[in-house]
Design a protein around this motif. Structure first.
Motif, short mmCIF file in Angstrom:
data_model
loop_
_atom_site.label_atom_id
_atom_site.label_comp_id
_atom_site.label_asym_id
_atom_site.label_seq_id
_atom_site.Cartn_x
_atom_site.Cartn_y
_atom_site.Cartn_z
N VAL A 79 0.86 -1.19 0.00
CA VAL A 79 0.00 0.00 0.00
C VAL A 79 0.89 1.23 0.00
CG1 VAL A 79 -1.77 1.28 1.27
CG2 VAL A 79 -1.82 -1.23 1.24
N SER A 80 0.51 2.22 -0.79
CA SER A 80 1.27 3.46 -0.85
C SER A 80 1.16 4.20 0.48
CB SER A 80 0.74 4.34 -1.98
OG SER A 80 1.27 5.63 -1.91
N LEU A 81 2.29 4.66 1.00
CA LEU A 81 2.28 5.40 2.25
C LEU A 81 1.74 6.81 2.07
CD1 LEU A 81 5.77 4.37 3.70
CD2 LEU A 81 3.55 3.29 4.07
N GLY A 82 1.85 7.32 0.86
CA GLY A 82 1.41 8.69 0.63
C GLY A 82 -0.09 8.82 0.43
N SER A 83 -0.66 7.96 -0.42
CA SER A 83 -2.08 8.07 -0.76
C SER A 83 -2.96 7.04 -0.07
CB SER A 83 -2.25 7.92 -2.28
OG SER A 83 -1.83 6.64 -2.71
N GLY A 84 -2.37 5.97 0.45
CA GLY A 84 -3.15 4.93 1.08
C GLY A 84 -3.80 3.97 0.09
N ARG A 85 -3.55 4.15 -1.20
CA ARG A 85 -4.11 3.27 -2.23
C ARG A 85 -3.20 2.07 -2.45
NH1 ARG A 85 -5.07 6.53 -7.55
NH2 ARG A 85 -5.78 4.43 -8.18
N GLU A 86 -3.78 1.04 -3.05
CA GLU A 86 -2.97 -0.11 -3.43
C GLU A 86 -1.95 0.31 -4.48
OE1 GLU A 86 -2.91 -3.25 -2.43
OE2 GLU A 86 -4.47 -3.00 -0.90
N ILE A 87 -0.71 -0.14 -4.30
CA ILE A 87 0.34 0.24 -5.24
C ILE A 87 0.04 -0.30 -6.64
CG2 ILE A 87 2.77 -0.14 -5.81
CD1 ILE A 87 3.40 0.06 -2.87
N SER A 88 -0.57 -1.47 -6.72
CA SER A 88 -0.91 -2.03 -8.03
C SER A 88 -1.86 -1.11 -8.79
CB SER A 88 -1.54 -3.41 -7.85
OG SER A 88 -2.68 -3.34 -7.01
N GLU A 89 -2.77 -0.43 -8.08
CA GLU A 89 -3.68 0.50 -8.74
C GLU A 89 -2.93 1.72 -9.25
OE1 GLU A 89 -6.81 1.54 -6.10
OE2 GLU A 89 -7.54 -0.52 -5.85
N LEU A 90 -2.02 2.26 -8.43
CA LEU A 90 -1.24 3.43 -8.85
C LEU A 90 -0.38 3.11 -10.06
CD1 LEU A 90 -0.07 4.75 -5.36
CD2 LEU A 90 -1.80 5.77 -6.85
N ILE A 91 0.24 1.95 -10.04
CA ILE A 91 1.11 1.56 -11.15
C ILE A 91 0.29 1.30 -12.41
CG2 ILE A 91 2.62 -0.29 -11.98
CD1 ILE A 91 3.83 -0.41 -9.21
N ASN A 92 -0.86 0.68 -12.25
CA ASN A 92 -1.70 0.38 -13.41
C ASN A 92 -2.16 1.66 -14.10
OD1 ASN A 92 -3.19 -1.67 -15.01
ND2 ASN A 92 -4.98 -0.56 -14.22
N ASP A 93 -2.33 2.74 -13.31
CA ASP A 93 -2.74 4.03 -13.91
C ASP A 93 -1.63 4.64 -14.74
OD1 ASP A 93 -5.15 3.77 -12.63
OD2 ASP A 93 -4.63 5.06 -10.95
N ARG A 94 -0.38 4.33 -14.44
CA ARG A 94 0.75 4.99 -15.08
C ARG A 94 1.50 4.11 -16.08
NH1 ARG A 94 2.90 9.58 -12.61
NH2 ARG A 94 1.34 10.59 -11.32
N ILE A 95 1.55 2.82 -15.84
CA ILE A 95 2.45 1.97 -16.63
C ILE A 95 2.05 1.92 -18.09
CG2 ILE A 95 1.20 -0.19 -16.22
CD1 ILE A 95 3.97 -1.55 -15.99
N TRP A 96 0.74 1.98 -18.36
CA TRP A 96 0.31 1.91 -19.76
C TRP A 96 0.68 3.17 -20.52
CZ3 TRP A 96 -0.12 -2.71 -21.10
CH2 TRP A 96 -0.65 -3.68 -20.25
N ASN A 97 0.78 4.30 -19.82
CA ASN A 97 1.26 5.51 -20.47
C ASN A 97 2.71 5.36 -20.90
OD1 ASN A 97 -1.22 6.78 -20.09
ND2 ASN A 97 -0.61 7.70 -18.15
N THR A 98 3.53 4.78 -20.01
CA THR A 98 4.93 4.55 -20.35
C THR A 98 5.07 3.53 -21.47
OG1 THR A 98 5.68 5.11 -18.11
CG2 THR A 98 7.15 3.77 -19.44
N VAL A 99 4.27 2.46 -21.42
CA VAL A 99 4.32 1.45 -22.48
C VAL A 99 3.91 2.06 -23.82
CG1 VAL A 99 3.25 -0.69 -23.29
CG2 VAL A 99 3.97 -0.49 -20.92
N ARG A 100 2.89 2.91 -23.80
CA ARG A 100 2.47 3.57 -25.04
C ARG A 100 3.58 4.43 -25.61
NH1 ARG A 100 -2.17 7.77 -24.24
NH2 ARG A 100 -3.11 5.91 -23.33
N LEU A 101 4.23 5.19 -24.74
CA LEU A 101 5.34 6.04 -25.18
C LEU A 101 6.48 5.21 -25.75
CD1 LEU A 101 6.31 9.02 -25.20
CD2 LEU A 101 7.33 8.59 -22.96
#
Length: 315
Positions: A79-101
């Motif tokens: 779990v992210s210490l900053g937002s309290g969200r699951e890290i898998s959710e945070l990464i899923n929001d960003r990783i596809w942007n990097t893969v697209r790039l």
């Protein structure tokens, strides 16, 4: 051949374990206190102590490492210490942007680099060869932040053709999406194109000194046919390796580009996590980048083995 692949896979797993130790150790020595970063410097000592206890920061380092590593094996990134969200959710929001790039950049850069390398090898020693070599050397020498700034100044400020800051949205059309990431893609292409083109040229020229190439020349085979159908297939092994390394860089090494353009990718997420002392998120991003390098290098090794008969017969 299966034994060679198993050896490469075992080496990759061992490498990831070593990197997990390095990632955990490096995050442990980061300055600052995570609990204090979450609660603020003005928080009472009692609250900071309670927060450290709740986060398990008072546990021995080896126990925290084991808990973190065992969680990775079952897919639990924490779990992210900053937002309290699951890290898998945070990464899923960003990783596809990097893969697209990375995907758009590789679609443009790889064919262009191989073409430039082949043209340079066909015209070795000519003005065209020297021009390509000088151009690629200049491209390798320029830092990415300078290229990014120059592209923004020309295409966003002066010409106003492209947006300076990518506006990535899920409901974008294909053209709008490509336009929004055009400048980051151009910057990354500028960086990886030169290395792949020079490696292609050098690999093909090295093969051209082989005896069977000299025999083909004596038989009167055209130069372009020798390079495309005889030299290039036998030079694939080093070319594939350098392409794999550059593709891994496109996923894991785009920190400067994503930060310069404010692109919401995984590398920028890791930079933000370092700034907020979000240790579990930093560790998860670091392991994803490591896995990317290991998998792409394993893929390159397998392709090299399949394309080189001498490697397939090694014991």
């Amino acid at each position: 051949m299966p034994l060679l692949i198993v050896r490469r896979l075992a080496l990759g797993i061992f490498t990831m374990w070593i990197v997990s130790l390095l990632v955990f150790a490096s995050t442990e020595i980061l300055p600052g206190d995570v609990a204090e970063s979450i609660l603020g410097k003005e928080a009472p000592d009692e609250q900071i102590t309670a927060m450290r206890e709740r986060l398990g920061l008072n546990d021995p380092a080896y126990l925290r490492y084991w808990n973190w590593l065992s969680g990775l094996f079952v897919g639990d990134l924490g779990v992210s210490l900053g937002s309290g969200r699951e890290i898998s959710e945070l990464i899923n929001d960003r990783i596809w942007n990097t893969v697209r790039l990375a995907a758009v950049t590789s679609i443009i850069a790889v064919p262009l680099a191989v073409t430039l390398g082949l043209v340079s090898a066909m015209r070795a020693g000519t003005v065209m060869d020297r021009s390509i070599s000088i151009g690629t050397l200049c491209m390798m020498s320029l830092p990415e932040f300078f290229v990014a700034t120059l592209l923004v100044f020309v295409f966003a400020v002066q010409l106003r053709w492209l947006p300076a800051v990518p506006n990535v949205r899920p409901d974008q059309s294909l053209w709008s999406s490509l336009t929004s990431i055009a400048l980051p893609v151009m910057t990354l292409t500028f960086g990886v194109l030169a290395h792949m083109a020079r490696m292609t040229r050098n690999a093909v020229i090295n093969v051209l000194s082989s005896a069977y190439i000299e025999m083909a020349l004596l038989k009167g085979v055209l130069n372009w046919r020798i390079i495309l159908f005889h030299a290039f297939p036998n030079a694939l092994s080093p070319i594939i390796n350098v392409i794999a390394l550059n593709l891994a860089y496109l996923v894991a090494g785009v920190v400067i580009v994503e930060t310069a353009f404010g692109y919401p990718g995984l590398a920028r997420l890791m930079v933000e996590a370092v700034g907020t002392r979000d240790i579990p998120l930093v560790q998860a991003c670091g392991m994803i980048f490591c896995a990317t390098y290991v998998l792409l290098n394993l893929f390159a090794d397998v392709i090299s083995i399949l394309s080189n008969p001498r490697l397939r017969t090694q014991k």
